[in-house]
Design an enzyme around this catalytic site. Structure first.
Site, PDB file in Angstrom:
ATOM      1  N   SER A 140       0.866  -1.243  -0.034  1.00  0.00           N
ATOM      2  CA  SER A 140       0.005  -0.079  -0.405  1.00  0.00           C
ATOM      3  C   SER A 140       0.873   1.331  -0.030  1.00  0.00           C
ATOM      4  O   SER A 140       2.069   0.991   0.593  1.00  0.00           O
ATOM      5  CB  SER A 140      -1.039   0.159   1.144  1.00  0.00           C
ATOM      6  OG  SER A 140      -1.566   1.120   1.809  1.00  0.00           O
ATOM      7  N   TYR A 170      -2.404  -1.291  10.098  1.00  0.00           N
ATOM      8  CA  TYR A 170      -1.952  -1.751   8.968  1.00  0.00           C
ATOM      9  C   TYR A 170      -0.531  -1.223   7.865  1.00  0.00           C
ATOM     10  O   TYR A 170      -0.398  -1.965   7.787  1.00  0.00           O
ATOM     11  CB  TYR A 170      -3.261  -0.903   8.469  1.00  0.00           C
ATOM     12  CG  TYR A 170      -3.172  -0.722   6.911  1.00  0.00           C
ATOM     13  CD1 TYR A 170      -3.893  -2.247   5.911  1.00  0.00           C
ATOM     14  CD2 TYR A 170      -2.859   0.019   5.989  1.00  0.00           C
ATOM     15  CE1 TYR A 170      -4.458  -2.300   5.008  1.00  0.00           C
ATOM     16  CE2 TYR A 170      -3.625  -0.109   5.047  1.00  0.00           C
ATOM     17  CZ  TYR A 170      -3.925  -1.061   4.111  1.00  0.00           C
ATOM     18  OH  TYR A 170      -3.663  -1.112   2.767  1.00  0.00           O
TER      19      TYR A 170
END
Length: 258
Positions: free
Chosen positions: A148, A162
């Site tokens: 990401s 995350y």
């Protein structure tokens, strides 16, 4: 992204995890359109079967294996299915992931931290371990992991677990790229920006981010589409990227170029 005529992945066998929705479902359709034979995997059996139907209706060859990427036996069975069904494993798109709770770090819980790390980082590790064993015996293969932009920079959205996990995916990908280059195995990561998926919708519903703010993160001033990430992954898996390994490729509308 193909650059030449003909399917990018003709005759190759690929595993795609997180195939029930979002980027994983788009990848199943894109990889199949590029000629790959697919093993689709997800903990969501109903969504995974729906993806399988979409692939088969378009003329693709695929099987679905219900798989929790945090469970070693299930991951090993997924890889064994690829070899048993198609005879080999040429590429893998380890895409399964979760965002977890959107809360400041000090308000986070042990269970949230563990779940996010388990799915995003440990799950990627378990998949890579099983896949690399097969690819090592073949002396060939390509692995692409979904990280990401949160694996490249910090994000201020209450997603500390995350962000940590996705940074770990980048590091894991780079380490494996070095370890397995001599066996003709390439390992890369794709780093999506804000993409219209259920995961982003969950973040928006939590109040951690508005859709306008998500668009504003990216100089192109729009959300990405799952097929745009899938095409990048397909190219990285293909022979056209034969000199590309150890890369964390942003596909983020320019979000990390500043």
């Amino acid at each position: 992204m193909s650059g030449t005529a003909g399917p990018l992945l003709e005759g190759k066998t690929a595993i795609i995890t997180g195939a029930a929705a979002g980027i994983g479902r788009a990848a199943a359709q894109v990889f199949a359109a590029h000629g790959a034979r697919l093993v689709l995997a997800d903990v969501d059996a109903r969504g995974g079967e729906d993806t399988l139907v979409l692939v088969e209706q378009a003329g693709g060859k695929a099987v679905f294996v219900e798989t929790d990427v945090t469970v070693t036996d299930q991951v090993d069975a997924m890889v064994e299915t690829a070899v048993r069904t198609f005879g080999r494993l040429d590429c893998a798109f380890n895409n399964a992931g979760t965002d977890g709770d959107s809360v400041p770090l000090a308000q986070s819980t042990d269970s949230n931290w563990q779940h996010v790390i388990d799915v995003n980082l440990t799950g990627t590790y378990l998949c890579m371990r099983a896949e690399l064993r097969v690819m090592s015996a073949q002396q060939a293969g390509s692995v692409v992991n979904t990280s990401s932009i949160a694996g490249l920079v910090g994000v201020n959205m209450g997603l500390s677990a995350y962000t940590a996990a996705k940074h770990g995916v980048v590091g894991l990908s780079k380490a494996a790229a070095l370890e397995y280059a001599h066996k003709n195995i390439r390992v890369n990561a794709v780093c999506p920006g804000a993409v219209r998926t259920d995961l982003l919708d969950h973040v928006i519903r939590s109040g951690a981010l508005t859709e306008e703010a998500a668009r504003g993160l990216q100089p192109l001033d729009r959300l990405g589409a799952p097929p745009e990430i899938a095409q990048a992954a397909a190219w990285l898996c293909s022979d056209q990227a034969s000199f590309v390994t150890g890369v964390a490729m942003p596909v983020d509308g320019g979000a990390t170029c500043g």
